[in-house]
Design a protein around this motif. Structure first.
Motif, mmCIF file in Angstrom:
data_model
loop_
_atom_site.group_PDB
_atom_site.id
_atom_site.type_symbol
_atom_site.label_atom_id
_atom_site.label_comp_id
_atom_site.label_asym_id
_atom_site.label_seq_id
_atom_site.Cartn_x
_atom_site.Cartn_y
_atom_site.Cartn_z
ATOM 1 N N LYS A 23 4.392 12.034 7.185
ATOM 2 C CA LYS A 23 5.042 11.078 8.070
ATOM 3 C C LYS A 23 5.108 9.701 7.419
ATOM 4 O O LYS A 23 6.113 8.997 7.532
ATOM 5 C CB LYS A 23 4.270 10.998 9.390
ATOM 6 C CG LYS A 23 4.929 10.136 10.441
ATOM 7 C CD LYS A 23 4.031 9.975 11.648
ATOM 8 C CE LYS A 23 3.745 11.300 12.334
ATOM 9 N NZ LYS A 23 2.937 11.098 13.561
ATOM 10 N N TYR A 24 4.022 9.329 6.713
ATOM 11 C CA TYR A 24 3.999 8.027 6.031
ATOM 12 C C TYR A 24 4.677 8.097 4.667
ATOM 13 O O TYR A 24 5.280 7.115 4.227
ATOM 14 C CB TYR A 24 2.557 7.544 5.871
ATOM 15 C CG TYR A 24 1.923 7.083 7.158
ATOM 16 C CD1 TYR A 24 2.118 5.793 7.632
ATOM 17 C CD2 TYR A 24 1.143 7.940 7.912
ATOM 18 C CE1 TYR A 24 1.554 5.376 8.813
ATOM 19 C CE2 TYR A 24 0.569 7.543 9.105
ATOM 20 C CZ TYR A 24 0.775 6.254 9.561
ATOM 21 O OH TYR A 24 0.216 5.837 10.737
ATOM 22 N N LEU A 25 4.571 9.266 3.999
ATOM 23 C CA LEU A 25 5.184 9.371 2.671
ATOM 24 C C LEU A 25 6.703 9.320 2.742
ATOM 25 O O LEU A 25 7.360 9.033 1.742
ATOM 26 C CB LEU A 25 4.753 10.682 1.999
ATOM 27 C CG LEU A 25 3.316 10.717 1.477
ATOM 28 C CD1 LEU A 25 3.020 12.055 0.838
ATOM 29 C CD2 LEU A 25 3.074 9.585 0.483
ATOM 30 N N ARG A 29 9.590 4.336 -0.145
ATOM 31 C CA ARG A 29 10.291 3.170 -0.697
ATOM 32 C C ARG A 29 9.660 1.876 -0.181
ATOM 33 O O ARG A 29 9.584 0.894 -0.908
ATOM 34 C CB ARG A 29 11.772 3.229 -0.319
ATOM 35 C CG ARG A 29 12.538 4.369 -0.963
ATOM 36 C CD ARG A 29 14.006 4.344 -0.540
ATOM 37 N NE ARG A 29 14.767 5.427 -1.127
ATOM 38 C CZ ARG A 29 14.851 6.646 -0.596
ATOM 39 N NH1 ARG A 29 14.202 6.911 0.538
ATOM 40 N NH2 ARG A 29 15.571 7.584 -1.179
ATOM 41 N N TRP A 30 9.255 1.906 1.078
ATOM 42 C CA TRP A 30 8.576 0.733 1.641
ATOM 43 C C TRP A 30 7.293 0.428 0.863
ATOM 44 O O TRP A 30 7.011 -0.714 0.533
ATOM 45 C CB TRP A 30 8.217 0.988 3.106
ATOM 46 C CG TRP A 30 9.390 0.988 4.036
ATOM 47 C CD1 TRP A 30 10.667 1.392 3.767
ATOM 48 C CD2 TRP A 30 9.376 0.571 5.396
ATOM 49 N NE1 TRP A 30 11.443 1.263 4.874
ATOM 50 C CE2 TRP A 30 10.691 0.755 5.894
ATOM 51 C CE3 TRP A 30 8.397 0.073 6.235
ATOM 52 C CZ2 TRP A 30 11.036 0.453 7.196
ATOM 53 C CZ3 TRP A 30 8.733 -0.228 7.541
ATOM 54 C CH2 TRP A 30 10.046 -0.036 8.013
ATOM 55 N N PHE A 31 6.525 1.484 0.599
ATOM 56 C CA PHE A 31 5.269 1.296 -0.119
ATOM 57 C C PHE A 31 5.512 0.782 -1.534
ATOM 58 O O PHE A 31 4.817 -0.119 -2.001
ATOM 59 C CB PHE A 31 4.477 2.611 -0.156
ATOM 60 C CG PHE A 31 3.863 2.986 1.144
ATOM 61 C CD1 PHE A 31 2.633 2.489 1.517
ATOM 62 C CD2 PHE A 31 4.515 3.846 2.022
ATOM 63 C CE1 PHE A 31 2.057 2.831 2.733
ATOM 64 C CE2 PHE A 31 3.960 4.194 3.232
ATOM 65 C CZ PHE A 31 2.719 3.696 3.594
ATOM 66 N N VAL A 32 6.489 1.350 -2.215
ATOM 67 C CA VAL A 32 6.789 0.909 -3.588
ATOM 68 C C VAL A 32 7.235 -0.547 -3.589
ATOM 69 O O VAL A 32 6.772 -1.368 -4.397
ATOM 70 C CB VAL A 32 7.867 1.818 -4.220
ATOM 71 C CG1 VAL A 32 8.324 1.244 -5.561
ATOM 72 C CG2 VAL A 32 7.317 3.226 -4.420
ATOM 73 N N ILE A 504 2.571 -1.629 9.323
ATOM 74 C CA ILE A 504 3.849 -1.776 10.031
ATOM 75 C C ILE A 504 4.313 -0.419 10.575
ATOM 76 O O ILE A 504 4.723 -0.295 11.737
ATOM 77 C CB ILE A 504 4.903 -2.380 9.091
ATOM 78 C CG1 ILE A 504 4.515 -3.826 8.729
ATOM 79 C CG2 ILE A 504 6.285 -2.346 9.743
ATOM 80 C CD1 ILE A 504 5.422 -4.456 7.697
ATOM 81 N N ILE A 505 4.218 0.603 9.711
ATOM 82 C CA ILE A 505 4.649 1.932 10.145
ATOM 83 C C ILE A 505 3.760 2.432 11.276
ATOM 84 O O ILE A 505 4.232 3.036 12.250
ATOM 85 C CB ILE A 505 4.619 2.906 8.952
ATOM 86 C CG1 ILE A 505 5.649 2.460 7.903
ATOM 87 C CG2 ILE A 505 4.904 4.327 9.406
ATOM 88 C CD1 ILE A 505 5.536 3.204 6.597
#
Length: 786
Positions: A23-25, A29-32, A504-505
């Protein structure tokens, strides 16, 4: 135990770690982006933040006994450490000590080098600086920027925004009201950054307060007498100056405290010295006057002399008494006027009397001799008689005079003897008084000498006062900065870069009350199964199943849906009758018309004769998908008039699906509920069952109007549509109640637009922002379908 194991298995099954991870992965792109942004920020932070170095020093607090040369006593050997390091630490950080440090190093005035981005503290200026104001007169912070250029010096007072221009590299040539003067020997200034400085004047109170916050003091160990001093600053040289000065000031303060005792002793001795000097002078004068007044040279000599004079005086009186007695006896011997011889050498100390007596006796003897030879009447005898008479009278007169003289002398000697005897009798009193004076003198002299000795000892102690501390280490600065730490900063940037999008997520998911996945519906326990999950369709992609040969995601998902719907359909009904499938939803915008149309097309692709009826009489949407005018006659015309030929109004707009027919809603009526409940709808369904294999009914939302419930009894199964990231979870309580109450039966739920997240306004216009993928991997941005 079995129940516990069962509950544990249920908990493990309920929480799917893999699902949560994916779900988070999905937002990788947000994490990168967040990690890259945080690393870039950390790089600039490391590049342009002040490098802080730690400067440390160590001192040992000495006990007075430890610094002295005296041998320790038994109590000292068995006594524990009496040094209170907490008190020493408080004293080290006290305002008084730090104020002395500030005054000694003039820390009220701070110098900075101004760069393009950073402003750094400097301890040495590249020009001569002369401060014109005293530190005590600084009541508030004064800031001046100094610029050196080819024309001279420019100084800006930041507080008053006043600019001072000097056409040379000195401020002495022009009168000004600046609190300082500067002078530089430089002529060419090629780099502006290297020649821009800032001078900051701070009040003593503020400087001490800032210094107190920066200096850290701590004990090295519980049983230790050592205090560790630390200071973190961008300028290690500044920190070393401050700490070394603090050590010197603290030591000098302790030395001054000990010297104060010696100084007080010296002052006391000097005061007593002056007083004793005056007292000794007074005693000397008193002794001198006493001796002068009492004719005393030395008490022993005076005693001997007085006794000797007294003895001589008494002897003289005795001699005078003898002379008086002899004189009287001699005088008595002249009372009988015979011609006897007078005694000679009887002890009279008068030569004249002795001479007269000798002469008298000589005449007497001559007379006696003459009488024997001449007789008494001899003229020579008579002449001798006259001579004897004259001599006798002369002796008597002389003895009388001598006796008078002796008496006079006796009176004088008696007075002198009395005086001498009185002096002798007064000698013990005089000796007593003199002894008292001399004893007082000796006491004062002893005290005087004792004070002189103590003064010398105090002066020696004052000059060689032992230190109160032992410096274990003077201020040393580490070459490795303590801040910012590169590895920790980059690691923190990486961690923050992960946590920010994660947070945030997490918050988005936490506060998202909309249906996202099949699991969300399962958790709500609506009372029916999910028979299909339809993917989110991009805006530019086709939204219709138009060709039986299509193998795209849309086609495959509706093939699966139709298969699942067939399992819901009752199996004991007459196989010749058409199966009636009702498509509805809770609210507008969930895609019921989209699902009804594509489900009918999927069934038609299997060579089934299909009739799609638009029964949403209030907001029909089927006409938009097939591209015809919504005012075209259709179902409402038949409901209004059962003689209307509804078969002539059906449409077949799909070239590859000739068995598919669509009966649109037609003109929107004002009385939809009355039309649906007048019995004509049941007639058209009965007629259609005879001609078609499947009848798909697109109805109105159940939560908004009652139209669907009026005709739901005609359906063999109900396909209830909800939209991912659109349908609120609370809304599904309504179909749950409908199913529970039996108002709709044989219900299967379909989740539409799986893989889309929406950002919407309250109303009927929607846009979708981000996607939520669930197993399909398809995109974003579609407008809503109905």
């Amino acid at each position: 135990m079995l129940n516990d194991n069962y509950n544990q298995e249920n908990i493990e099954d309920k929480y799917d770690l893999k699902k949560e991870l994916f779900k988070y992965l999905f937002f990788w792109r947000w994490f990168v982006f967040s990690i890259i942004l945080c690393v870039i920020i950390s790089f600039f932070y490391l590049r342009y933040s002040h490098t802080i170095y730690r400067t440390s020093a160590k001192i040992k607090i000495l006990d007075k006994k430890e610094a002295s040369l005296e041998l320790p006593s038994a109590s000292d050997l068995f006594s524990s450490n009496k040094i209170n390091l907490e008190n020493e630490i408080e004293l080290l950080s006290s305002y008084t000590i730090l104020k002395k440090v500030v005054e000694k190093q003039n820390l009220n005035t701070n110098f900075y080098s101004i760069g393009n981005i950073m402003t750094s503290r400097v301890t040495h200026l590249p020009f001569q600086f002369e401060q014109l104001i005293s530190n005590d007169s600084i009541k508030e912070e004064l800031v001046f920027d100094i610029y050196f250029n080819d024309d001279g010096i420019e100084i800006i007072d930041i507080k008053t925004d006043t600019t001072y221009l000097f056409n040379s590299y000195t401020t002495h040539t022009i009168s000004h009201d600046l609190p300082f003067n500067i002078e530089s020997d430089k002529i060419n200034f090629s780099s502006t950054n290297e020649n821009t400085h800032k001078v900051v004047f701070s009040s003593t109170k503020n400087t001490v307060s800032q210094l107190k916050k920066k200096i850290s003091l701590s004990k090295v160990g519980k049983e230790s007498d050592i205090i560790a001093l630390q200071m973190d600053n961008e300028s290690s040289g500044y920190s070393e100056i401050v700490l070394n000065t603090l050590i010197d000031v603290f030591n000098q303060d302790g030395v001054s405290d000990r010297q104060m005792i010696h100084k007080r002793t010296i002052d006391f001795v000097n005061e007593r010295y002056i007083l004793l000097s005056n007292e000794l002078d007074s005693i000397e004068i008193q002794k001198q006057l006493y001796k002068l007044n009492n004719n005393l040279i030395d008490i022993t000599a005076n005693s001997s002399l007085s006794l000797e004079l007294s003895s001589k005086s008494n002897q003289q009186l005795l001699d005078l008494e003898n002379q008086i007695a002899i004189a009287k006896l001699l005088n008595e011997s002249f009372k009988n006027k015979n011609y006897d011889l007078l005694p000679a050498n009887i002890g009279i100390n008068n030569s004249k009397i002795n001479f007269l007596i000798t002469d008298f006796n000589t005449i007497i003897l001559e007379r006696k001799n003459l009488i024997i030879s001449a007789g008494l009447n001899n003229p020579s005898v008579m002449q001798l008689d006259r001579a004897i008479s004259d001599n006798r009278a002369n002796i008597i007169r002389t003895v009388s005079n001598y006796l008078t003289q002796l008496k006079q002398t006796k009176r004088q000697l008696t007075l002198q003897s009395k005086k001498l005897n009185q002096d002798v009798s007064n000698l013990p009193e005089k000796e007593k008084i003199l002894r008292a004076i001399e004893r007082n003198q000796v006491i004062k002299e002893s005290l005087y000498l004792f004070l002189l000795q103590k003064r010398e000892e105090a002066e020696v102690s004052f000059a060689v006062t032992e230190p109160t501390i032992k410096v274990i280490e003077y201020a040393l600065s580490s070459d490795i900065p303590i801040s910012p730490k590169k590895q920790i900063t980059l690691l923190a940037a990486l961690l923050i870069g992960i946590l920010i999008p994660f947070g945030i997520i997490y918050l988005i998911l936490l506060f998202n009350t909309k249906i996202q996945l099949k699991q969300d519906i399962d958790e709500l326990n609506v009372g029916c199964s999910v028979i299909g999950e339809l993917p989110f369709i991009e805006e530019n992609d086709s939204k219709l199943f138009q060709n039986p040969k299509d193998r795209n995601t849309l086609a495959e998902s509706f093939r699966i849906l139709t298969s699942n719907v067939n399992y819901l359909l009752p199996q004991n009904t007459d196989t010749t009758d058409a199966k009636v499938i009702l498509s509805t939803s809770s609210v507008k915008g969930e895609g019921k018309s989209f699902v009804a149309l594509n489900m009918s097309l999927a069934l038609a692709s299997l060579d089934n004769k299909i009739l799609l009826i638009g029964a949403d009489l209030r907001n029909p949407q089927l006409h938009k998908y097939i591209g015809v005018d919504k005012t075209r006659e259709g179902l409402t015309s038949y409901l209004h008039n059962s003689n209307f030929d509804w078969r002539g109004s059906t449409l077949n707009t799909f070239e590859h699906l000739p068995l598919h027919h669509t009966l649109l809603t037609g003109i929107i009526p004002p009385n939809a509920t009355q039309l649906l409940s007048n019995g004509n709808f049941e007639k058209i369904i009965l007629d259609a069952k005879k001609e078609y294999d499947y009848i798909i009914i697109d109805t109105a939302p159940t939560l908004l109007v009652t139209d669907t419930l009026l005709i739901s009894d005609n359906a063999d199964t109900v396909v209830y549509i909800c939209r991912s990231n659109y349908t609120e979870k609370e809304i599904l309580t309504y179909p749950k109640e409908l199913i529970k109450d039996g108002k709709i039966k044989n219900v299967g739920l379909v989740i539409n637009a799986v893989g889309a997240n929406s950002r919407y306004d309250y109303g009927y216009s929607y846009k979708y922002g981000y996607s939520y993928n669930y197993g399909y991997g398809y995109g974003y941005g579609s407008k809503k379908e109905d």
